[in-house]
Design a protein around this motif. Structure first.
Motif, mmCIF file in Angstrom:
data_model
loop_
_atom_site.group_PDB
_atom_site.id
_atom_site.type_symbol
_atom_site.label_atom_id
_atom_site.label_comp_id
_atom_site.label_asym_id
_atom_site.label_seq_id
_atom_site.Cartn_x
_atom_site.Cartn_y
_atom_site.Cartn_z
ATOM 1 N N GLY A 1 21.686 -37.299 2.521
ATOM 2 C CA GLY A 1 22.977 -37.157 3.184
ATOM 3 C C GLY A 1 23.083 -37.831 4.535
ATOM 4 O O GLY A 1 24.165 -37.912 5.097
ATOM 5 N N SER A 2 21.968 -38.334 5.072
ATOM 6 C CA SER A 2 22.008 -39.016 6.377
ATOM 7 C C SER A 2 22.820 -40.295 6.285
ATOM 8 O O SER A 2 22.838 -40.969 5.262
ATOM 9 N N ILE A 3 23.480 -40.626 7.381
ATOM 10 C CA ILE A 3 24.254 -41.863 7.486
ATOM 11 C C ILE A 3 23.502 -42.808 8.415
ATOM 12 O O ILE A 3 23.090 -42.424 9.505
ATOM 13 N N LEU A 4 23.308 -44.049 7.961
ATOM 14 C CA LEU A 4 22.678 -45.082 8.784
ATOM 15 C C LEU A 4 23.693 -46.186 9.031
ATOM 16 O O LEU A 4 24.273 -46.723 8.090
ATOM 17 N N ASN A 5 23.917 -46.504 10.290
ATOM 18 C CA ASN A 5 24.840 -47.568 10.694
ATOM 19 C C ASN A 5 24.040 -48.756 11.183
ATOM 20 O O ASN A 5 23.274 -48.645 12.136
ATOM 21 N N LEU A 6 24.221 -49.883 10.527
ATOM 22 C CA LEU A 6 23.539 -51.113 10.893
ATOM 23 C C LEU A 6 24.543 -52.055 11.531
ATOM 24 O O LEU A 6 25.524 -52.432 10.895
ATOM 25 N N ALA A 7 24.322 -52.386 12.799
ATOM 26 C CA ALA A 7 25.147 -53.386 13.489
ATOM 27 C C ALA A 7 24.507 -54.738 13.209
ATOM 28 O O ALA A 7 23.359 -54.989 13.591
ATOM 29 N N VAL A 8 25.214 -55.595 12.502
ATOM 30 C CA VAL A 8 24.672 -56.879 12.067
ATOM 31 C C VAL A 8 24.741 -57.896 13.198
ATOM 32 O O VAL A 8 25.746 -58.019 13.884
ATOM 33 N N ILE A 9 23.646 -58.610 13.379
ATOM 34 C CA ILE A 9 23.557 -59.659 14.394
ATOM 35 C C ILE A 9 23.607 -60.999 13.669
ATOM 36 O O ILE A 9 22.766 -61.260 12.801
ATOM 37 N N PRO A 10 24.582 -61.838 13.972
ATOM 38 C CA PRO A 10 24.705 -63.123 13.263
ATOM 39 C C PRO A 10 23.493 -64.016 13.504
ATOM 40 O O PRO A 10 23.037 -64.173 14.634
#
Length: 147
Positions: A117-126
């Protein structure tokens, strides 16, 4: 003529905003080491996103001991700049940690988010080429992987 140019520019902007920063069904890999005093924890990590799901697998090795962890996740949101996963399944080859978690809490902390149930947010680096670089907001960790 001007209206056509404005519409074309808007469509181009939407295509860039909606495009995925990764190649679907492509495995991205990284290898590394965590130095823990006299011991070294070697790891190999793999991320495969096959919409609408993803698999994160981790192989840890310390001396002769080895542990494999596979995390199944669903893709919640995707944009050019962010990918969000929800952890749906976790499989480990054994429940025993390879290191003393009381002495290396930073490694234990990163595992706290690998819960159902954990949420992981990945901020993408170009980046250019066949790499995928992202910053995991919840873990305060930067990761670059090659395919």
């Amino acid at each position: 003529m001007i209206i056509t140019l404005i519409v074309a520019a808007c469509l181009a902007a939407l295509a860039v905003a909606w495009s995925a920063p990764y190649e679907n069904s492509q495995s991205y890999r990284s290898e590394g080491h965590h130095f823990m005093g006299d011991d070294t924890l070697d790891f190999k990590e793999r991320l495969t996103i096959s919409e609408p799901s993803a698999v994160i697998s981790l192989l840890e090795r310390q001396g002769e001991k080895e542990r494999h962890i596979a995390v199944g996740a669903s893709l919640v949101e995707r944009s050019r700049w962010r990918v969000t996963f929800k952890v749906e399944d976790i499989q480990a080859s054994n429940e025993e940690q390879l290191f003393n978690v009381s002495r290396h809490s930073e490694l234990l902390f990163s595992r706290q988010y690998f819960r159902l149930g954990s949420i992981l947010n990945l901020a993408v680096i170009p980046v250019r080429g066949d790499a995928l670089c992202y910053y995991i907001l919840e873990l305060d960790r930067l990761r670059c992987m090659n395919n």
